[in-house]
Design an enzyme around this catalytic site. Structure first.
Site, short mmCIF file in Angstrom:
data_model
loop_
_atom_site.label_atom_id
_atom_site.label_comp_id
_atom_site.label_asym_id
_atom_site.label_seq_id
_atom_site.Cartn_x
_atom_site.Cartn_y
_atom_site.Cartn_z
CE1 TYR A 119 -3.47 2.76 0.73
CE2 TYR A 119 -2.15 3.26 2.67
CZ TYR A 119 -3.17 3.60 1.79
OH TYR A 119 -3.88 4.75 1.96
CD GLU A 148 -7.91 7.05 5.74
OE1 GLU A 148 -7.84 6.96 6.98
OE2 GLU A 148 -6.92 6.91 5.00
CD1 TRP A 163 -3.63 1.50 5.45
CD2 TRP A 163 -5.63 2.31 6.00
NE1 TRP A 163 -4.30 1.81 4.28
CE2 TRP A 163 -5.54 2.30 4.59
CE3 TRP A 163 -6.82 2.77 6.58
CZ2 TRP A 163 -6.56 2.73 3.75
CZ3 TRP A 163 -7.84 3.21 5.74
CH2 TRP A 163 -7.70 3.17 4.36
#
Length: 181
Positions: A15, A37, A45
């Site tokens: 990512y 988010e 995350w």
């Protein structure tokens, strides 16, 4: 390779290397990242990335037109999906955010025009040298958060929006020592 230290797992490295901080002007991606988010609030995350494919399927490709039409029955179905983060408030906020997103597209012609107008279509590079210099929120994230809330968005506090602005490339928060800076 020198990477930002948060990119610690293989999933986070991928990512970081391919997506995080790359300026995006694609409304579908901007919507997807805003929703993810919001779901990330209070979680890592890495968990979101692990579940991203399931979210992509459950939220029907993150098409805001489709998501805005989700009803209580659909929310119940999503809440029973063990591959997702099952938080009813976050589910409902994603649907409300889809409607607010569409309203912004209508007003500005695209969400891209709206979100990038805060920086005159420019990525900001504060040239962060150390992790201690990173801020959980900035005056910009506070301004964007306040405006989004005024427009009916939920789960868009300044810390979430700071992370979002970094993810979509409005902020270049790769450390100066990072090969991707």
């Amino acid at each position: 390779m020198g990477r930002c230290s948060w990119a610690s797992s293989e999933r986070l490295k991928k990512y970081h290397d391919l997506e995080w901080g790359v300026p995006s002007h694609d409304d579908n991606y901007l919507f997807k990242m805003l929703i993810l988010e919001g779901f990330q609030a209070g979680l890592s995350w890495d968990i979101i990335l692990k579940k991203r494919k399931a979210f992509q399927e459950a939220f029907e490709g993150f098409d805001p037109k489709v998501v805005s039409r989700f009803d209580d029955e659909k929310v119940d179905k999503l809440m029973s999906n063990v591959t997702l983060i099952r938080n009813r408030l976050k589910m409902i906020s994603a649907i409300k955010n889809a409607s607010a997103f569409l309203a912004i597209q209508q007003e500005f012609g695209s969400f891209d025009r709206y979100i990038w107008h805060f920086t005159n279509n420019t990525s900001l590079d504060p040239k962060i040298a150390t992790e201690e210099e990173l801020m959980a929120k900035t005056p910009l994230s506070e301004k964007v958060s306040k405006d989004l809330k005024k427009r009916g968005f939920k789960f868009v506090g300044p810390v979430i929006i700071q992370s979002y602005l970094e993810a979509i490339g409005i902020y270049n928060h790769h450390l100066m020592s990072c090969d991707w800076h």
